[in-house]
Design an enzyme around this catalytic site. Structure first.
Site, short mmCIF file in Angstrom:
data_model
loop_
_atom_site.label_atom_id
_atom_site.label_comp_id
_atom_site.label_asym_id
_atom_site.label_seq_id
_atom_site.Cartn_x
_atom_site.Cartn_y
_atom_site.Cartn_z
CB CYS A 122 -4.81 2.68 1.87
SG CYS A 122 -4.87 4.31 1.14
CB CYS A 132 -0.90 0.05 1.23
SG CYS A 132 -1.94 -1.37 1.40
#
Lengths: 407, 124
Positions: free
Chosen positions: B102, B33
């Site tokens: 995220c 991520c």
């Protein structure tokens, strides 16, 4: 604040001469090219002239040009159109792993509709190997699509070689030349390419208009239904101001390419060298030589791309990144990953794309600004702290950029 | 894309840096991520008396780390454990939808730091 635009890979400003050429078609020349009367005839004349100019710039014939709404539509028409027209002959498509989503996702969508798909790998510099293409072509292959130059890393593919292989095997070859027009010389009289896509706003033309070159005799099915415009391949009243703008823009874009791209490449190489000299742990992504004259793509270790973009934007500098945070998805750039980069390096990528208006002063100011930003962001990056600790333990040299061919 | 408060914390991060001899350290995130956050806390009398962060990540990741340190400095460990990632986003006046899942991990890193401190001080 002075603003510096280094995102010409995203879009370019309209050339003043292009705007001038377009203006009458927003005003007094408003006719529908399909109409019989004088209003229609003057619009038709402009449409025909635009098609001739566009064809001339590409080394094509006027009837080989289909105007579209842009590069995405041109890519969709080429791939879906060939796949459908030849579906009785075969259902295998080949493309590369580093294509723009307008190609990649179109091919993948056909993959879900029963077509077999082969994605050609690339080497560490983003280059397709012609030998891989030779091996990938099957008896049921109907189309190969490989981009002329990559939008993210600027790698220029060996299009003539790839197209020749396809020609010898009797397979259609399409290339997405959206980033290439005006940057590298391209002549369809010499290139055995069957279909080619382009988009006006990437070469100082207007947004919302593009074209697909379809070599005479190439079998293509239309995607949309309606009127008989564009040789019955693309129905809908023509976007005449846009088409006139595209024609003027491509005429200007192909003039004097070697001289203009040489000076832009010199500025590009200065930018790359300055970044590598002035900031530690910077890696050049893409090919060192076979790359678009305006494209710089680097990965800055231990910082994340979106943070760099925000810092640059605060100083008036416009750039882009292959970081997941800027892609709208949660994945890092598929192009950088296909080149074999690890996630961290892909997240730290920064793309600076030069245009004709950029100066040496702008480039130097950008490097200085970036250097400050990198120092600031590394100051709060745990990854950088770990790296420094390792360096203190054992000095090791900076990474070099080499093309590693993946097995 | 980001509001003024987020940009303020991004440009002028509070308590950024490494802490020498912390009472507890917590790290979260993953490289896929592109966000890695590390929180350092100094604990005295069950209170967070000092806090620092190191973050590799986007604007939202840096801003949420920064604002979290302001939110919990001086709080008891139990009070700090009750702070959620959503509280952090709200304190920033909101984050873009895509960033909520995220890059908004600062509270998780803090909770790990507190757990780290508690595991080292089981008698406390």
């Amino acid at each position: 604040m002075k603003r510096i635009y280094l995102d010409h890979g995203a879009t370019t400003p309209l050339h003043p001469e292009v705007l001038e050429a377009m203006l009458p078609y927003f005003g007094q020349v408003f006719g529908n090219p399909s109409s019989v009367h004088s209003f229609g005839r003057e619009a038709r004349r402009a449409l025909d002239e635009s098609r001739e100019k566009t064809a001339l710039a590409l080394g094509a014939a006027p009837e080989e040009i289909i105007f579209t709404s842009g590069g995405t539509e041109a890519n969709n028409l080429a791939i879906q159109g060939v796949a459908e027209a030849l579906s009785a002959r075969g259902r295998h498509l080949i493309t590369s792993a580093v294509e723009h989503h307008a190609v990649l996702d179109t091919v993948k969508a056909l993959g879900k509709r029963g077509y077999a798909v082969t994605l050609l790998p690339v080497d560490g510099c983003g280059m397709v190997n012609p030998g891989d293409l030779k091996q990938a072509i099957r008896d049921d292959t109907v189309l190969v699509s490989v981009m002329t130059a990559n939008n993210e890393i600027g790698t220029v593919q060996p299009i003539e070689d790839l197209a020749r292989i396809c020609r010898e095997r009797g397979v259609y070859f399409h290339t997405d030349a959206v980033q290439a027009i005006g940057n590298i010389p391209l002549n369809l009289k010499e290139w055995p390419v069957d279909l080619l896509s382009l988009s006006a706003h990437k070469f100082y033309g207007p947004k919302g208009v593009g074209a697909l070159f379809v070599r005479r005799g190439t079998k293509l099915a239309k995607l949309a239904f309606g009127g008989g415009q564009e040789r019955k391949m693309r129905p809908g009243t023509e976007n005449l101001p846009g088409i006139v703008g595209l024609a003027k823009a491509i005429e200007l874009a192909v003039t004097d390419i070697p001289a203009r791209s040489t000076s832009m490449a010199a500025l590009r190489d200065h930018l790359i060298a300055s970044l590598m000299e002035q900031i530690e742990k910077v890696r050049l992504n893409g090919h060192p030589v076979q790359r678009l004259p305006g494209n710089v793509n680097v990965s800055v270790s231990y910082v994340e791309g979106e943070s760099l973009l925000l810092d640059l934007d605060l100083k008036g500098i416009a750039a882009s990144s292959g970081s997941a945070c800027t892609s709208g998805s949660l994945e890092a750039s598929h192009v950088l990953m296909a080149c074999g980069l690890d996630h961290q390096t892909a997240h730290g990528s920064l793309r600076l794309t030069l245009g004709h208006g950029n100066t040496l002063e702008e480039v130097d100011y950008t490097v200085a600004t970036l250097k400050e930003s990198v120092a600031r962001l590394r100051g709060m990056s745990s990854l950088y702290k770990s790296y420094r600790r390792e360096v203190d333990k054992s000095r090791h040299a900076g990474e070099e950029t080499i093309c590693i061919t993946k097995k | 894309m980001y509001n003024e408060k987020v940009m303020d914390h991004f440009q002028n991060p509070r308590n950024a840096g490494e802490m020498l001899k912390p009472s507890g350290v917590g790290e979260v995130g993953n490289m896929k991520c592109g966000d890695i956050m590390k929180i350092f806390i100094k604990v005295e009398n069950d209170h967070i008396v000092d806090i620092n962060f190191l973050t590799f990540g986007c604007g939202a990741a840096i801003a949420s780390s920064s604002v979290l340190t302001e939110m919990v400095k001086g709080k008891t460990l139990d009070e700090a454990m009750a702070v959620t990632n959503m509280d952090v986003a709200n304190q920033l006046g909101g984050l873009p939808e895509a960033k909520l899942h995220c890059s908004n991990l600062a509270a998780d890193a803090l909770h790990k730091a507190i757990a780290d401190y508690r595991s080292k001080n089981l008698s406390a």
